[in-house]
Design a protein around this motif. Structure first.
Motif, PDB file in Angstrom:
ATOM      1  N   GLY B  32       0.845  -1.196   0.000  1.00 46.01           N
ATOM      2  CA  GLY B  32       0.000   0.000   0.000  1.00 46.01           C
ATOM      3  C   GLY B  32       0.872   1.235   0.000  1.00 46.01           C
ATOM      4  N   MET B  33       0.741   2.061  -1.042  1.00 47.77           N
ATOM      5  CA  MET B  33       1.642   3.200  -1.208  1.00 47.77           C
ATOM      6  C   MET B  33       1.156   4.467  -0.511  1.00 47.77           C
ATOM      7  SD  MET B  33       4.348   2.436  -2.793  1.00 47.77           S
ATOM      8  CE  MET B  33       4.519   0.714  -2.424  1.00 47.77           C
ATOM      9  N   SER B  34      -0.184   4.641  -0.431  1.00 49.90           N
ATOM     10  CA  SER B  34      -0.668   5.939   0.049  1.00 49.90           C
ATOM     11  C   SER B  34      -0.425   6.144   1.542  1.00 49.90           C
ATOM     12  CB  SER B  34      -2.150   6.117  -0.286  1.00 49.90           C
ATOM     13  OG  SER B  34      -2.930   5.141   0.379  1.00 49.90           O
ATOM     14  N   SER B  35      -0.225   5.051   2.310  1.00 45.23           N
ATOM     15  CA  SER B  35       0.037   5.268   3.743  1.00 45.23           C
ATOM     16  C   SER B  35       1.341   6.024   3.957  1.00 45.23           C
ATOM     17  CB  SER B  35       0.042   3.949   4.516  1.00 45.23           C
ATOM     18  OG  SER B  35       0.471   2.904   3.724  1.00 45.23           O
ATOM     19  N   ASN B  36       2.215   6.010   2.944  1.00 44.77           N
ATOM     20  CA  ASN B  36       3.445   6.806   3.062  1.00 44.77           C
ATOM     21  C   ASN B  36       3.156   8.303   3.154  1.00 44.77           C
ATOM     22  OD1 ASN B  36       5.588   4.788   2.915  1.00 44.77           O
ATOM     23  ND2 ASN B  36       4.726   4.359   0.898  1.00 44.77           N
ATOM     24  N   LEU B  37       2.048   8.723   2.542  1.00 46.48           N
ATOM     25  CA  LEU B  37       1.690  10.143   2.617  1.00 46.48           C
ATOM     26  C   LEU B  37       1.340  10.515   4.064  1.00 46.48           C
ATOM     27  CD1 LEU B  37      -0.539  10.262  -0.591  1.00 46.48           C
ATOM     28  CD2 LEU B  37       1.738  11.258  -0.348  1.00 46.48           C
ATOM     29  N   ARG B  38       0.695   9.567   4.745  1.00 49.17           N
ATOM     30  CA  ARG B  38       0.377   9.801   6.161  1.00 49.17           C
ATOM     31  C   ARG B  38       1.665   9.858   6.990  1.00 49.17           C
ATOM     32  NH1 ARG B  38      -3.089   5.681   9.988  1.00 49.17           N
ATOM     33  NH2 ARG B  38      -3.312   7.043  11.799  1.00 49.17           N
ATOM     34  N   SER B  39       2.601   8.951   6.673  1.00 51.58           N
ATOM     35  CA  SER B  39       3.885   8.976   7.385  1.00 51.58           C
ATOM     36  C   SER B  39       4.602  10.304   7.165  1.00 51.58           C
ATOM     37  CB  SER B  39       4.791   7.831   6.905  1.00 51.58           C
ATOM     38  OG  SER B  39       4.201   6.592   7.173  1.00 51.58           O
ATOM     39  N   LEU B  40       4.559  10.806   5.915  1.00 53.04           N
ATOM     40  CA  LEU B  40       5.229  12.076   5.620  1.00 53.04           C
ATOM     41  C   LEU B  40       4.647  13.199   6.476  1.00 53.04           C
ATOM     42  CD1 LEU B  40       5.735  12.191   1.725  1.00 53.04           C
ATOM     43  CD2 LEU B  40       7.441  11.795   3.492  1.00 53.04           C
ATOM     44  N   CYS B  41       3.310  13.201   6.624  1.00 49.71           N
ATOM     45  CA  CYS B  41       2.666  14.214   7.477  1.00 49.71           C
ATOM     46  C   CYS B  41       3.148  14.062   8.917  1.00 49.71           C
ATOM     47  CB  CYS B  41       1.146  14.060   7.455  1.00 49.71           C
ATOM     48  SG  CYS B  41       0.376  14.634   5.940  1.00 49.71           S
ATOM     49  N   SER B  42       3.173  12.805   9.398  1.00 49.88           N
ATOM     50  CA  SER B  42       3.536  12.567  10.799  1.00 49.88           C
ATOM     51  C   SER B  42       4.967  12.968  11.094  1.00 49.88           C
ATOM     52  CB  SER B  42       3.329  11.093  11.138  1.00 49.88           C
ATOM     53  OG  SER B  42       1.987  10.737  10.924  1.00 49.88           O
ATOM     54  N   MET B  43       5.839  12.821  10.101  1.00 49.73           N
ATOM     55  CA  MET B  43       7.256  13.163  10.289  1.00 49.73           C
ATOM     56  C   MET B  43       7.456  14.619  10.673  1.00 49.73           C
ATOM     57  SD  MET B  43       9.309  11.434   7.211  1.00 49.73           S
ATOM     58  CE  MET B  43       9.275   9.687   6.980  1.00 49.73           C
ATOM     59  N   THR B  44       6.519  15.468  10.236  1.00 51.87           N
ATOM     60  CA  THR B  44       6.673  16.896  10.526  1.00 51.87           C
ATOM     61  C   THR B  44       6.336  17.216  11.976  1.00 51.87           C
ATOM     62  OG1 THR B  44       4.374  17.373   9.944  1.00 51.87           O
ATOM     63  CG2 THR B  44       5.975  17.466   8.157  1.00 51.87           C
ATOM     64  N   GLY B  45       5.834  16.218  12.720  1.00 53.97           N
ATOM     65  CA  GLY B  45       5.510  16.465  14.126  1.00 53.97           C
ATOM     66  C   GLY B  45       4.097  16.997  14.320  1.00 53.97           C
TER      67      GLY B  45
END
Lengths: 137, 185
Positions: B32-45
């Motif tokens: 599943g590729m789109s969960s990476n977009l959620r990870s990218l958001c989370s990385m910003t804190g």
């Protein structure tokens, strides 16, 4: 070192999607115009082989790399989120011709303008997170 | 070499995409590729403010590595495995696109009018890319997956929710391709 297998699988994914042109805006347009079998062939073959593989995994209780039984999780039940979320996603997919995987693949291939799509996609994900509890699911 | 540099046959591509999904299953993960977009958001804190992003995204680093590999794969394929024979569209599609003012592929993966460097001078094209991205990001998270998570992984596992999502993808895609794109170009 445990991450190198993910890097290699990702590499294969990137090469396949690029060489089959599933990352191409043109191919997505052609698919939605029903003017070629190409994209339908890719998706249907992947589902056919994928479902055979998953059936084998389940019936033979195949173990994963760590020796634990492979569990392929079920998706949550629901209606509205799948229909509305699906339609919104489809509008975007046909508009810019890329889904999340190809966004990254094209960026890696050097198409910098895809960066604008990525910014939009991250922003869209963020907006969903903000409004999640107010949306019907 | 031609078999590599020309467009890969759909059956080969479909088989290898299924192999990617099954390999990830074998590694104990889910495609599943789109969960990476959620990870990218989370990385910003941002998880401190929005609870949806306050999750164990570090358990998903493997998926970010997959994406990094995919970026290398895209680079390698474009620069070392491609020739000018690529993207052979249906001639009817090309006539239709030219009628809308969209340039023919001639080996290119993306049309210049939408993705070329000249778009920096076109607020309209930048808006199209941005809004398209917004719909992709919002829609995939709302639906809980994208083409990889629902159309490939979910359908392969005979999931009814994924079938609903994929029918939704096609309803949205058909509306855009047949009714909205002709208004935009």
């Amino acid at each position: 070192m445990k991450f190198i297998k993910y890097l290699l699988v990702g590499f294969l994914f990137g090469v396949v999607l690029t060489k089959s042109e599933a990352v191409s805006w043109y191919r997505i347009y052609e698919m939605f115009q029903f003017q070629s079998f190409h994209m339908y062939g890719i998706i249907m073959t992947a589902i056919l082989i994928g479902s055979l593989g998953i059936q084998i995994i389940k019936s033979k209780k195949i173990k994963d790399i760590n020796g634990e039984e492979i569990i392929v999780p079920d998706k949550e039940k629901g209606n509205i989120r799948y229909w509305i979320g699906g339609v919104l996603f489809g509008l975007g997919w046909a508009m810019v011709g890329t889904c999340p995987g190809p966004i990254f693949i094209l960026l890696g291939a050097g198409f910098l303008s895809i960066g604008v799509v990525l910014i939009g996609a991250v922003l869209g994900t963020f907006l969903y997170g903000v409004f999640k509890d107010k949306l019907p699911h | 070499m031609e078999i590599i540099t020309h467009t890969w046959h759909w059956s080969v591509a479909g088989f290898l995409i299924a192999a990617v999904m099954l390999l990830l299953n074998y590694f104990g993960k889910v495609f599943g590729m789109s969960s990476n977009l959620r990870s990218l958001c989370s990385m910003t804190g941002v998880g401190k403010k929005v609870s949806f992003f306050d999750w164990n995204w570090k358990s998903q680093i493997w998926n970010i590595i997959v994406v990094v590999g995919a970026m290398f794969g895209g680079f390698f394929a474009v620069h070392f495995l491609s020739d000018f024979s690529n993207v052979n569209l249906n001639p009817q599609t090309i006539i239709q696109l030219n009628g809308m003012g969209i340039d023919s592929p001639k080996g290119k993966l993306l049309p210049n009018v939408l993705f070329g460097n000249e778009i920096v001078q076109s607020p309209k094209m930048i808006m199209i890319l941005l809004i398209g991205g917004l719909l992709i990001g919002f829609g995939s998270r709302y639906a809980g997956g994208c083409t990889s998570g629902h159309a490939i992984a979910g359908m392969s596992n005979f999931q009814l929710p994924s079938l609903k999502a994929v029918v939704g993808f096609f309803i949205g895609g058909l509306i855009m391709s047949h009714f909205i794109l002709p208004l935009l170009f």
